[in-house]
Design an enzyme around this catalytic site. Structure first.
Site, PDB file in Angstrom:
ATOM      1  N   GLN A 200       0.990  -1.394  -0.113  1.00 55.55           N
ATOM      2  CA  GLN A 200      -0.087  -0.116   0.368  1.00 55.55           C
ATOM      3  C   GLN A 200       0.691   1.291  -0.231  1.00 55.55           C
ATOM      4  O   GLN A 200       2.033   1.058   0.846  1.00 55.55           O
ATOM      5  CB  GLN A 200      -1.142   0.074   1.480  1.00 55.55           C
ATOM      6  N   CYS A 339      -7.407   7.709   9.589  1.00 56.64           N
ATOM      7  CA  CYS A 339      -6.086   8.873   8.705  1.00 56.64           C
ATOM      8  C   CYS A 339      -7.177   9.114   8.072  1.00 56.64           C
ATOM      9  O   CYS A 339      -6.850  10.232   7.308  1.00 56.64           O
ATOM     10  CB  CYS A 339      -5.730   7.809   8.115  1.00 56.64           C
TER      11      CYS A 339
END
Length: 397
Positions: A200, A339
């Site tokens: 990622q 996040c």
């Protein structure tokens, strides 16, 4: 170099003067400077409605955020010289902060290089360009990084949603030297292999470094559950910090294999187990089995990527945190992270409050954290502040 001028509407320069770096398409005086007259990624001079120079930057006439300010002094433009200077300034901060050469080297707007992110893994650099302006100078970026750091390899990990917003092609390529599929890093004294090629983002998330370090005070001798574990950034560190047992949950089977590799790398393989599956389903399954943990860590991907996702995202945060609380021992620790830039801290507080009360638990917030100093925040740009981490004690009423 003579650059075209982008003129702003009356009073549209206020945000730039206040410290912001973005220009929206509706802030442009399209009579004086038609957007169609500019090329995608073109370097520009920026001026106020009155013709006062505001600095230099670049433009994507097809994007909502059509312009980015790079320098407030018009004589400096986005070229190799400016890149070298900005990278050196960014490097000086990181070298003052960290003994190891593992950190986010460039954090976009916050380091004066909007649209560019660079993570450092010792002698390997992974760069991401999310805007057309940065893509246009990618060769100069590589040259500047080589000049400042002389790395063994530079990987351009140019994929993801940011590029799609700018209609840029997605690709992953080695731009300099050699880059292995996985690279070594060290965080909080724990070793990892980051899958920079296939993982990622850049392969690793340095933004929670300090929050992960906080857990050494809570996990010794404890049973820990790490949800959305990816390659084990939280869970393997907990095992290294003295946890008795760690279970890592991730939807990617490849990620769970990487967890085992990182556990073995640190000599804690016998402590770390994995569950491959959807996080919500896995937590329900553990609950049905009667499993309990002393510490549960929830660090999901952004459930709120756009403002329109806010309601559904807040519900998702509540559901996952409530499931996590149900798995805690009667006096347990919940580590709840987000996040999502659009999720405010006080809203996350309320998500935890309402979730704890719904299952008749008492929740005390005992620590709070945000992104580390290699992800500096620009006060004028709220988007640069996005990480939230809450450590809470959850007890029975």
């Amino acid at each position: 170099m003579t650059l075209k001028t982008l003129r702003l509407n009356k009073r549209a320069d206020r945000r730039l003067k206040a410290g912001h770096l973005w220009i929206y398409s509706n802030e442009v005086d399209t009579k004086a400077s038609p957007l169609k007259s500019f090329e995608v990624g073109e370097l520009i001079q920026i001026e106020s409605a009155e013709g006062k120079p505001l600095g230099s930057g670049y433009i994507n006439p097809n994007s909502l955020i059509c312009g980015r300010l790079v320098s407030r002094d018009s004589k400096y433009v986005l070229d190799k010289s400016l890149l070298v200077h900005r990278i050196k300034v960014a490097l000086s901060l990181r070298e003052a902060l960290y003994d190891s050469k593992c950190y986010r080297l460039v954090f976009g707007d916050s380091d004066g290089l909007p649209g560019l992110v660079v993570d450092r893994f010792n002698d390997v650099l992974v760069a991401q360009m999310s805007t057309a302006g940065m893509e246009a100078v990618k060769d100069e970026i590589v040259e500047a990084l080589v000049k400042v750091l002389n790395p063994k390899g530079i990987l351009l990990k140019n994929d993801g949603t940011g590029r799609r917003l700018e209609s840029l092609p997605e690709y992953v390529e080695v731009a300099y030297g050699e880059v292995p599929d996985r690279v070594e890093l060290e965080e909080n004294g724990v070793k990892f292999l980051a899958p920079v090629m296939k993982g990622q983002k850049t392969g690793w998330f340095y933004d929670h470094r300090l929050n992960r370090d906080r857990l050494r005070h809570y996990v010794k001798g404890k049973r820990v559950l790490d949800v959305f574990s990816y390659v084990g950034g939280w869970g393997v560190q907990c095992a290294a910090f003295g946890a008795e047992e760690v279970i890592c949950v991730d939807a990617s089977e490849q990620a769970t294999e990487w967890v085992h590799d990182n556990a073995e790398l640190n000599g804690v393989a016998e402590k770390v187990g994995t569950i491959h599956g959807d996080a919500f389903a896995a937590l329900k399954g553990l609950r049905d089995e009667g499993q309990k943990f002393d510490v549960v860590i929830v660090d999901p991907p952004a459930f709120i990527k756009k403002r329109k996702d806010t309601k559904a995202g807040e519900q998702a945060y509540r559901r996952i945190n409530e499931l996590a609380m149900r798995l805690l021992e009667k006096d347990g620790i919940l580590v709840s992270c987000s996040c999502s830039m659009h999720l405010q801290n006080e809203v996350l507080f309320d998500v935890l409050r309402s979730g704890s009360r719904h299952i008749d638990r008492n929740l005390q917030i005992i620590e709070q954290g945000h992104q580390g100093p290699d992800h500096p925040i620009l006060p004028a740009i709220p988007e640069t502040s996005y990480i939230k981490a809450i450590i809470a004690r959850v007890t029975r009423v």
